[in-house]
Design an enzyme around this catalytic site. Structure first.
Site, PDB file in Angstrom:
ATOM      1  N   GLY A  95      -7.747  -0.671   2.896  1.00  0.00           N
ATOM      2  CA  GLY A  95      -6.806   0.395   3.224  1.00  0.00           C
ATOM      3  C   GLY A  95      -7.003   1.676   2.447  1.00  0.00           C
ATOM      4  O   GLY A  95      -6.050   2.432   2.253  1.00  0.00           O
ATOM      5  N   ASN A 123      -8.644   4.234   3.539  1.00  0.00           N
ATOM      6  CA  ASN A 123      -8.377   5.304   4.519  1.00  0.00           C
ATOM      7  C   ASN A 123      -6.879   5.440   4.780  1.00  0.00           C
ATOM      8  O   ASN A 123      -6.368   6.558   4.876  1.00  0.00           O
ATOM      9  CB  ASN A 123      -9.105   5.025   5.838  1.00  0.00           C
ATOM     10  CG  ASN A 123     -10.521   5.545   5.830  1.00  0.00           C
ATOM     11  OD1 ASN A 123     -10.759   6.748   5.923  1.00  0.00           O
ATOM     12  ND2 ASN A 123     -11.477   4.632   5.683  1.00  0.00           N
ATOM     13  N   LEU A 125      -9.031  -6.590  18.352  1.00  0.00           N
ATOM     14  CA  LEU A 125      -9.013  -5.799  19.579  1.00  0.00           C
ATOM     15  C   LEU A 125      -7.559  -5.528  19.978  1.00  0.00           C
ATOM     16  O   LEU A 125      -6.736  -6.448  19.992  1.00  0.00           O
ATOM     17  CB  LEU A 125      -9.706  -6.625  20.673  1.00  0.00           C
ATOM     18  CG  LEU A 125     -10.298  -5.898  21.869  1.00  0.00           C
ATOM     19  CD1 LEU A 125     -11.347  -4.879  21.447  1.00  0.00           C
ATOM     20  CD2 LEU A 125     -10.913  -6.905  22.828  1.00  0.00           C
ATOM     21  N   ASN A 185      -9.357   5.312  16.759  1.00  0.00           N
ATOM     22  CA  ASN A 185     -10.028   4.468  15.769  1.00  0.00           C
ATOM     23  C   ASN A 185     -11.097   5.289  15.053  1.00  0.00           C
ATOM     24  O   ASN A 185     -11.594   6.273  15.594  1.00  0.00           O
ATOM     25  CB  ASN A 185     -10.706   3.292  16.483  1.00  0.00           C
ATOM     26  CG  ASN A 185     -11.452   2.372  15.537  1.00  0.00           C
ATOM     27  OD1 ASN A 185     -10.955   2.044  14.451  1.00  0.00           O
ATOM     28  ND2 ASN A 185     -12.650   1.956  15.922  1.00  0.00           N
ATOM     29  N   HIS A 224     -14.866   4.706  13.326  1.00  0.00           N
ATOM     30  CA  HIS A 224     -15.961   3.740  13.210  1.00  0.00           C
ATOM     31  C   HIS A 224     -16.997   4.297  12.238  1.00  0.00           C
ATOM     32  O   HIS A 224     -17.336   5.479  12.319  1.00  0.00           O
ATOM     33  CB  HIS A 224     -16.588   3.494  14.587  1.00  0.00           C
ATOM     34  CG  HIS A 224     -17.587   2.392  14.575  1.00  0.00           C
ATOM     35  ND1 HIS A 224     -17.218   1.061  14.550  1.00  0.00           N
ATOM     36  CD2 HIS A 224     -18.939   2.414  14.520  1.00  0.00           C
ATOM     37  CE1 HIS A 224     -18.315   0.315  14.498  1.00  0.00           C
ATOM     38  NE2 HIS A 224     -19.369   1.105  14.490  1.00  0.00           N
TER      39      HIS A 224
HETATM   40  C1  GAR Z   1     -13.916   2.071   7.125  1.00  0.00           C
HETATM   41  O1  GAR Z   1     -15.195   2.498   6.738  1.00  0.00           O
HETATM   42  C2  GAR Z   1     -13.796   2.097   8.633  1.00  0.00           C
HETATM   43  O2  GAR Z   1     -14.562   3.088   9.252  1.00  0.00           O
HETATM   44  C3  GAR Z   1     -14.321   0.741   8.993  1.00  0.00           C
HETATM   45  O3  GAR Z   1     -13.807  -0.126   8.020  1.00  0.00           O
HETATM   46  C4  GAR Z   1     -13.715   0.608   6.782  1.00  0.00           C
HETATM   47  C5  GAR Z   1     -12.349   0.324   6.197  1.00  0.00           C
HETATM   48  O4  GAR Z   1     -12.270   0.815   4.887  1.00  0.00           O
HETATM   49  N1  GAR Z   1     -13.901   0.355  10.328  1.00  0.00           N
HETATM   50  C6  GAR Z   1     -14.655  -0.399  11.113  1.00  0.00           C
HETATM   51  O5  GAR Z   1     -15.729  -0.845  10.790  1.00  0.00           O
HETATM   52  C7  GAR Z   1     -14.059  -0.663  12.485  1.00  0.00           C
HETATM   53  N2  GAR Z   1     -15.060  -1.172  13.385  1.00  0.00           N
HETATM   54  P1  GAR Z   1     -10.858   0.957   4.170  1.00  0.00           P
HETATM   55  O6  GAR Z   1     -10.088  -0.349   4.413  1.00  0.00           O
HETATM   56  O7  GAR Z   1     -11.180   1.143   2.745  1.00  0.00           O
HETATM   57  O8  GAR Z   1     -10.152   2.116   4.780  1.00  0.00           O
END
Ligand code: GAR
Length: 202
Positions: free
Chosen positions: A22, A24, A97, A112, A114
């Site tokens: 988390g 982000n 999903l 989302n 990615h």
């Molecule tokens: C982020 O880099 C995001 O782009 C990716 O997971 C990470 C979560 O980091 N999402 C995916 O791969 C979705 N397919 P965080 O939990 O530190 O924010």
């Protein structure tokens, strides 16, 4: 869980879904704490152990956990979201999903992020470090981030914005992950801000 929507609070509301660390989500909470007319109103996770839950609590954002039953086999999450009535649902490292009934109820209101340049390196199982390892294995010269609308398939909705970063031979999983996270922290809040407020120039 109470939705906590204050009567005279006219702020636009963002609901975040996250499955893991988390960082982000935390960055988005911090960013929108500084924005007058928009706030992160709730954080939801499918993972009771996700660090995002503590981060949200620490920032005084209501956070809740749901299971497969609530998400896929009943209208529990749909009903809760309809009660909250968010202006945008933001996936930030969310691995499930999104079910069709939720997508239909919030057209063009679920996005989302990615950690690569879609359509490359997307699809089921392509998340987090799995993406970065595949990018490194293929000796790509660039990677980046893709922000897109969510539809019923993994990573296939309409692209809103992509931002690239150059890679070089010395990049490792750690440096690539960091490069992508930096791009995410810098850009995801601004992209969301622009979507929610056409007068904003973040
Ligand atoms: C982020 O880099 C995001 O782009 C990716 O997971 C990470 C979560 O980091 N999402 C995916 O791969 C979705 N397919 P965080 O939990 O530190 O924010």
């Amino acid at each position: 869980m109470a939705t906590g929507k204050a009567k005279h609070d006219h702020k636009k509301q963002i609901v975040i879904f996250a499955s893991g660390n988390g960082t982000n989500a935390e960055n988005l909470i911090n960013y929108f704490n500084q924005v007058e007319n928009i706030k992160v109103s709730h954080v939801f996770s499918n993972n009771p152990k996700a660090k995002v839950l503590q981060k949200a609590h620490f920032k005084n954002v209501p956070a809740g956990v749901f299971d497969k039953e609530a998400f896929y086999q009943s209208s529990e999450m749909l009903d809760l979201l309809q009660e909250i009535n968010p202006d945008l649902i933001v996936l930030a490292g969310f691995l499930w999903l999104v079910p069709e009934d939720i997508i239909k109820a919030f057209p063009n209101k679920i996005i989302n992020i990615h950690p690569a340049l879609l359509p490359k390196y997307g699809g089921k199982g392509m998340y987090g470090d799995h993406v970065h390892l595949a990018v490194l294995k293929n000796k790509e010269q660039k990677s980046g981030i893709t922000v897109h609308y969510v539809n019923g398939q993994y990573d296939e909705g309409q692209i809103i914005k992509q931002i690239e970063v150059d890679l070089d031979e010395v990049d490792t999983l750690r440096t690539l992950r960091d490069k992508v996270h930096i791009l995410e922290y810098e850009n995801y809040p601004k992209i969301i801000h622009a979507l929610l407020d056409e007068n904003a120039n973040p």
